[in-house]
Scaffold this motif. Sequence first.
Motif, PDB file in Angstrom:
ATOM      1  N   ARG A 319       0.834  -1.207   0.000  1.00  0.00           N
ATOM      2  CA  ARG A 319       0.000   0.000   0.000  1.00  0.00           C
ATOM      3  C   ARG A 319       0.871   1.261   0.000  1.00  0.00           C
ATOM      4  O   ARG A 319       0.584   2.209  -0.716  1.00  0.00           O
ATOM      5  N   SER A 320       1.926   1.257   0.801  1.00  0.00           N
ATOM      6  CA  SER A 320       2.751   2.476   0.858  1.00  0.00           C
ATOM      7  C   SER A 320       3.461   2.713  -0.481  1.00  0.00           C
ATOM      8  O   SER A 320       3.628   3.855  -0.909  1.00  0.00           O
ATOM      9  N   MET A 321       3.846   1.633  -1.177  1.00  0.00           N
ATOM     10  CA  MET A 321       4.485   1.777  -2.497  1.00  0.00           C
ATOM     11  C   MET A 321       3.500   2.352  -3.512  1.00  0.00           C
ATOM     12  O   MET A 321       3.896   2.868  -4.546  1.00  0.00           O
ATOM     13  N   ASN A 322       2.198   2.182  -3.236  1.00  0.00           N
ATOM     14  CA  ASN A 322       1.167   2.716  -4.141  1.00  0.00           C
ATOM     15  C   ASN A 322       0.530   3.997  -3.581  1.00  0.00           C
ATOM     16  O   ASN A 322      -0.583   4.360  -3.967  1.00  0.00           O
ATOM     17  N   ASP A 323       1.248   4.609  -2.615  1.00  0.00           N
ATOM     18  CA  ASP A 323       0.776   5.853  -1.983  1.00  0.00           C
ATOM     19  C   ASP A 323      -0.605   5.712  -1.362  1.00  0.00           C
ATOM     20  O   ASP A 323      -1.423   6.640  -1.399  1.00  0.00           O
ATOM     21  N   GLN A 324      -0.865   4.517  -0.826  1.00  0.00           N
ATOM     22  CA  GLN A 324      -2.136   4.310  -0.119  1.00  0.00           C
ATOM     23  C   GLN A 324      -1.854   4.177   1.365  1.00  0.00           C
ATOM     24  O   GLN A 324      -0.825   3.609   1.755  1.00  0.00           O
ATOM     25  N   GLU A 325      -2.798   4.650   2.167  1.00  0.00           N
ATOM     26  CA  GLU A 325      -2.618   4.505   3.623  1.00  0.00           C
ATOM     27  C   GLU A 325      -2.868   3.076   4.058  1.00  0.00           C
ATOM     28  O   GLU A 325      -3.686   2.375   3.464  1.00  0.00           O
ATOM     29  N   MET A 326      -2.196   2.679   5.113  1.00  0.00           N
ATOM     30  CA  MET A 326      -2.418   1.334   5.652  1.00  0.00           C
ATOM     31  C   MET A 326      -3.782   1.276   6.338  1.00  0.00           C
ATOM     32  O   MET A 326      -4.183   2.213   7.028  1.00  0.00           O
ATOM     33  N   LEU A 327      -4.475   0.156   6.140  1.00  0.00           N
ATOM     34  CA  LEU A 327      -5.772  -0.047   6.790  1.00  0.00           C
ATOM     35  C   LEU A 327      -5.571  -0.820   8.090  1.00  0.00           C
ATOM     36  O   LEU A 327      -4.666  -1.664   8.168  1.00  0.00           O
ATOM     37  N   PRO A 328      -6.377  -0.574   9.098  1.00  0.00           N
ATOM     38  CA  PRO A 328      -6.226  -1.356  10.335  1.00  0.00           C
ATOM     39  C   PRO A 328      -6.752  -2.779  10.152  1.00  0.00           C
ATOM     40  O   PRO A 328      -7.954  -3.012  10.155  1.00  0.00           O
TER      41      PRO A 328
END
Length: 397
Positions: A319-328
Amino acid sequence: RGPNVVVVGGGPGGATTAKYLKRFDPNMQVTLVEPKATYHTCFGSNWVLGGLAGMDSIEQTYGALKDQHDVNVVKDTVATIDPDARQVRLAGGDTLSYDKLVLSPGIDFRFNAMEGYSEAVSRDIPHAWKAGEQTRILRDQLRAMDDGGVFVLVAPGNPFRCPPGPYERASMVAHYFKQHKPRSKVIILDNKESFSKQGLFMAGWEQLYGDMIEWVPSSQGGQVEQVDPATRTVYSDGGLTRFRADVLNVVPPQQAGAIAQETGLANDTGWCPVDQLSFQSERNKDIFVIGDACIAGAMPKSGHSANTQGKAVAAAIVRSMNDQEMLPLSTVNTCYSLVGPDYGITVAAVYRFQDGGIAGVPGSGGVSPSEASHAFRRQEARYAQGWYDSITADTWG
Ligand code: FAD
């Protein structure tokens, strides 16, 4: 070429991470560094001591990760990490660059915590808290012991790898004694006042082994301070109390694996603080630490925890490599223990990230009932083998 992730350690944490990184993003370049060609799981190793299983039943290899999941498996040891250059140097001399680095190096022992015990001594007086050669040494000593002998297990204080592990070990050794050396005894010297699934273990011991197993808490002489390897004697209470063993098994206090310590990723507890949502190290933004080595809130140090954390960190990195925030994500742990071959008990829990840390979900999980039929205990023992088969297939298969 996609982003480049190096994973250090091919135990349940590292192997799961490598597999799931490729599953979540097949374009990612994933390299797993592990010195052993064959990994022996600690889970199931007590069953080997009990004579229920052979050493080959706890062997795992890396062929499927390589051939089916396209992970670049490198058989070597990471000697040093240069976080500024984002490079790891291998003992064999090669250097690997990374965009992100995941460490799952497991534990190392605090050998200086107990006078007289050291890595050299552990070849004669095993800890058997890393499986493989150590398991074999302890099993062979138990086999060579005369009937009427005493097995002494020195158990560490919290936190440590596998909270129910020492008590399953005592159970399995008692099972072996009952079959082959019925006049023998098991003594657990404990560096604490209570332990995981205590009521369930003790009820099972009474039912299956009578008074063969004795548990000595820290306040009653269980807190071992000194080991005399020559006479297999351990001392507590400032030397006032001593126990002599025919087979001595010392499980020393532990800390995060050496490579994490040497890279400055551990705090003064000896374990690695991480953002418990993503497992990103608090000490370096490009390094993630999972498994036994990290501080994971309410999660115990177990193979199941390491496996579930491997999936979470893989998701966090993709997710971080795709500029997305991590989900809980929810994470989970189950620990099966065999009290006897047909007598299984469990503890299970579901966890969720909330208020900055990993916490148990109220009302989830639980332990086996204190009153249960033989059929119920037997069924849980069957589930223990099923758990082993499915977690190893999920991790290395
Ligand atoms: P590890 O499994 O220790 O793997 C770390 C790997 O990293 C090793 O293979 C090592 O060779 C490698 N490594 C270390 N340093 C380097 C380096 N510098 N470079 C390259 N590689 C490196 N858990 C359960 O869930 N259920 C159970 O029933 C259970 N039973 C257990 C019974 C016993 C007796 C014991 C001792 C443990 C048990 N556990 C159980 C706990 C479980 O084994 C551990 O929690 C688990 O192995 C942790 O996984 P990990 O990936 O963090 O570390």
